[in-house]
Design a protein around this motif. Structure first.
Motif, PDB file in Angstrom:
ATOM      1  N   ASP A  84       0.923  -1.239   0.201  1.00  0.00           N
ATOM      2  CA  ASP A  84       0.118   0.169   0.116  1.00  0.00           C
ATOM      3  C   ASP A  84       0.848   1.339  -0.059  1.00  0.00           C
ATOM      4  OD1 ASP A  84      -1.645   2.310   0.413  1.00  0.00           O
ATOM      5  OD2 ASP A  84      -2.822   1.110   2.200  1.00  0.00           O
ATOM      6  N   PRO A  85       1.118   1.859  -1.159  1.00  0.00           N
ATOM      7  CA  PRO A  85       2.177   2.988  -1.364  1.00  0.00           C
ATOM      8  C   PRO A  85       1.717   3.893  -0.442  1.00  0.00           C
ATOM      9  CG  PRO A  85       1.476   2.111  -3.508  1.00  0.00           C
ATOM     10  CD  PRO A  85       0.710   1.431  -2.348  1.00  0.00           C
ATOM     11  N   GLN A  86       0.677   4.474  -0.114  1.00  0.00           N
ATOM     12  CA  GLN A  86       0.211   5.607   0.848  1.00  0.00           C
ATOM     13  C   GLN A  86       0.603   5.362   1.994  1.00  0.00           C
ATOM     14  OE1 GLN A  86      -3.503   7.246   0.161  1.00  0.00           O
ATOM     15  NE2 GLN A  86      -3.431   8.529   1.900  1.00  0.00           N
ATOM     16  N   HIS A  87       0.065   3.965   2.746  1.00  0.00           N
ATOM     17  CA  HIS A  87       0.479   3.729   3.893  1.00  0.00           C
ATOM     18  C   HIS A  87       1.954   3.434   4.030  1.00  0.00           C
ATOM     19  CE1 HIS A  87      -0.911   1.032   7.579  1.00  0.00           C
ATOM     20  NE2 HIS A  87      -0.255   2.082   8.019  1.00  0.00           N
ATOM     21  N   SER A  88       2.701   2.923   3.299  1.00  0.00           N
ATOM     22  CA  SER A  88       3.868   2.420   3.382  1.00  0.00           C
ATOM     23  C   SER A  88       4.865   3.893   3.390  1.00  0.00           C
ATOM     24  CB  SER A  88       4.400   1.844   2.309  1.00  0.00           C
ATOM     25  OG  SER A  88       5.929   1.384   2.460  1.00  0.00           O
ATOM     26  N   GLN A  89       4.534   5.042   2.754  1.00  0.00           N
ATOM     27  CA  GLN A  89       5.422   6.209   2.653  1.00  0.00           C
ATOM     28  C   GLN A  89       5.100   7.017   4.111  1.00  0.00           C
ATOM     29  OE1 GLN A  89       3.891   8.537  -0.610  1.00  0.00           O
ATOM     30  NE2 GLN A  89       5.051   7.049  -1.958  1.00  0.00           N
ATOM     31  N   GLU A  90       4.194   6.850   4.853  1.00  0.00           N
ATOM     32  CA  GLU A  90       3.591   7.409   6.100  1.00  0.00           C
ATOM     33  C   GLU A  90       4.709   6.975   7.223  1.00  0.00           C
ATOM     34  OE1 GLU A  90      -0.286   6.865   6.537  1.00  0.00           O
ATOM     35  OE2 GLU A  90      -0.973   8.250   5.341  1.00  0.00           O
ATOM     36  N   LEU A 121      19.094 -11.119 -11.680  1.00  0.00           N
ATOM     37  CA  LEU A 121      17.336 -11.430 -11.689  1.00  0.00           C
ATOM     38  C   LEU A 121      16.885 -11.165 -12.857  1.00  0.00           C
ATOM     39  CD1 LEU A 121      16.633 -10.688  -8.038  1.00  0.00           C
ATOM     40  CD2 LEU A 121      16.756 -12.945  -8.877  1.00  0.00           C
ATOM     41  N   GLY A 122      17.447 -10.261 -13.961  1.00  0.00           N
ATOM     42  CA  GLY A 122      16.809  -9.952 -15.081  1.00  0.00           C
ATOM     43  C   GLY A 122      15.932  -8.802 -14.833  1.00  0.00           C
ATOM     44  N   ILE A 123      16.260  -7.830 -13.861  1.00  0.00           N
ATOM     45  CA  ILE A 123      15.426  -6.689 -13.566  1.00  0.00           C
ATOM     46  C   ILE A 123      16.034  -5.348 -14.163  1.00  0.00           C
ATOM     47  CG2 ILE A 123      14.220  -5.228 -11.771  1.00  0.00           C
ATOM     48  CD1 ILE A 123      14.320  -7.878  -9.925  1.00  0.00           C
ATOM     49  N   SER A 124      15.271  -4.900 -15.258  1.00  0.00           N
ATOM     50  CA  SER A 124      15.836  -3.525 -15.742  1.00  0.00           C
ATOM     51  C   SER A 124      15.492  -2.447 -15.094  1.00  0.00           C
ATOM     52  CB  SER A 124      15.060  -3.457 -17.060  1.00  0.00           C
ATOM     53  OG  SER A 124      13.678  -3.183 -17.146  1.00  0.00           O
ATOM     54  N   LYS A 125      16.274  -1.444 -15.340  1.00  0.00           N
ATOM     55  CA  LYS A 125      16.309  -0.186 -14.282  1.00  0.00           C
ATOM     56  C   LYS A 125      14.954   0.236 -14.184  1.00  0.00           C
ATOM     57  CE  LYS A 125      21.067   1.092 -14.884  1.00  0.00           C
ATOM     58  NZ  LYS A 125      22.278   2.295 -15.103  1.00  0.00           N
ATOM     59  N   GLY A 126      14.121   0.296 -15.285  1.00  0.00           N
ATOM     60  CA  GLY A 126      12.765   1.069 -15.199  1.00  0.00           C
ATOM     61  C   GLY A 126      11.639   0.187 -14.726  1.00  0.00           C
ATOM     62  N   HIS A 132       9.887  -3.665  -6.661  1.00  0.00           N
ATOM     63  CA  HIS A 132       9.230  -3.847  -5.419  1.00  0.00           C
ATOM     64  C   HIS A 132       8.750  -5.208  -5.130  1.00  0.00           C
ATOM     65  CE1 HIS A 132       6.209  -2.708  -2.437  1.00  0.00           C
ATOM     66  NE2 HIS A 132       5.511  -3.556  -3.169  1.00  0.00           N
ATOM     67  N   GLN A 133       8.610  -6.072  -5.875  1.00  0.00           N
ATOM     68  CA  GLN A 133       8.658  -7.584  -5.628  1.00  0.00           C
ATOM     69  C   GLN A 133       9.586  -8.009  -5.119  1.00  0.00           C
ATOM     70  OE1 GLN A 133       7.958 -10.029  -9.281  1.00  0.00           O
ATOM     71  NE2 GLN A 133       6.580 -11.527  -8.084  1.00  0.00           N
ATOM     72  N   GLN A 134      10.809  -7.845  -5.618  1.00  0.00           N
ATOM     73  CA  GLN A 134      11.952  -8.444  -5.003  1.00  0.00           C
ATOM     74  C   GLN A 134      12.479  -7.988  -3.789  1.00  0.00           C
ATOM     75  OE1 GLN A 134      14.188 -10.868  -6.092  1.00  0.00           O
ATOM     76  NE2 GLN A 134      15.231 -10.452  -4.199  1.00  0.00           N
ATOM     77  N   HIS A 135      12.321  -6.495  -3.729  1.00  0.00           N
ATOM     78  CA  HIS A 135      12.534  -5.834  -2.189  1.00  0.00           C
ATOM     79  C   HIS A 135      11.506  -6.470  -1.264  1.00  0.00           C
ATOM     80  CE1 HIS A 135      13.896  -3.036   0.625  1.00  0.00           C
ATOM     81  NE2 HIS A 135      12.632  -2.556   0.865  1.00  0.00           N
TER      82      HIS A 135
END
Length: 248
Positions: A84-90, A121-126, A132-135
């Protein structure tokens, strides 16, 4: 009076090689097998780690060991907020782990390990979704069977964090000596409020970090990551004694 561990049964050369191996072979493992870790091994690791040095013998560490449904319950609670981006940023960190302003060479090392991992892991910069999934795998302890959460009393000062680092290193080295792997995780500090709620941690304490503990998953590409380390000459200065004649 408490008895300390018995004297080593290995000869000096073998003992030195064993200790060196346990320290140098420690890496942050980000994919674990489901193989269980025995309670006996967990207890043995903590038993030896408790001998870590601490200022004035304060021993500021508190450890929460999570397995099974208790670990999964905490992971789900954190993941719900992390997604939840909003909750996480708080959320706010209980203490500052990383610098507020990054400078070289530290920022360069940070970026390199991040992009090296994503490259494997084949994850590109963009690709923010996959980043987010990996983190987010942090909060599932990278599927390790054991999750550790470390807390400290809020009255303790910066020196106690030095002590804590020695305690954490002792755990990781003791784990290697038993064929186990670990991943120390500062990612958990952001979620200290939900962790405290889930684990009934008193308000007088705060989360220092988490750690995954288990057996490394074979053939997982992320486990092939080996970080570069500076040579001793790059960070060491020897100050030799120079005799100076007294001036009149």
């Amino acid at each position: 009076m408490e008895r300390h561990p018995l004297a080593p049964s290995l000869d000096a050369t073998t003992l030195a090689h064993a200790v060196d191996w346990a320290i140098a072979s420690r890496r942050s493992i980000r994919a674990f097998s489901p193989q269980a870790v025995s309670r006996q091994d967990i207890d043995a690791i903590l038993e030896v780690a408790r001998y870590a040095a601490s200022g004035m013998n304060t021993q500021p560490w508190q450890v929460h060991v999570l397995t099974g449904s208790a670990k999964e319950r905490l992971s789900r609670a954190i993941a719900a907020i992390d997604d939840d981006p909003q909750h996480s940023q708080e959320l706010r960190e209980p203490y500052t782990y990383y610098p507020l302003t990054w400078v070289a060479p530290f920022v360069d090392r940070r970026r390199k390990v991040g992009w090296d991992l994503y490259g494997l892991l084949g994850i590109s910069k963009g690709d923010k979704a996959r980043m987010h999934q990996q983190h987010g795998r942090n909060y599932h302890f990278f599927d390790a069977p054991v999750g550790l959460i470390f807390t400290i009393d809020k009255v303790m000062a910066q020196g106690s964090f030095l002590d804590y680092g020695m305690f954490l290193q002792s755990i990781m080295v003791a784990a290697r000596a038993r064929g186990l792997d670990t991943c120390p995780q500062a990612a958990f500090t952001k979620f200290h409020a939900v962790i405290s709620q889930q684990l009934v941690i008193p308000d007088s304490q705060m989360v220092v970090c988490g750690m995954s503990l288990g057996y490394a998953a074979a053939n997982s590409v992320e486990n092939t990551l080996v970080t570069e380390r500076e040579p001793v000459s790059a960070f060491t200065t020897y100050h030799h004694h120079v005799h100076q004649e007294a001036t009149p």
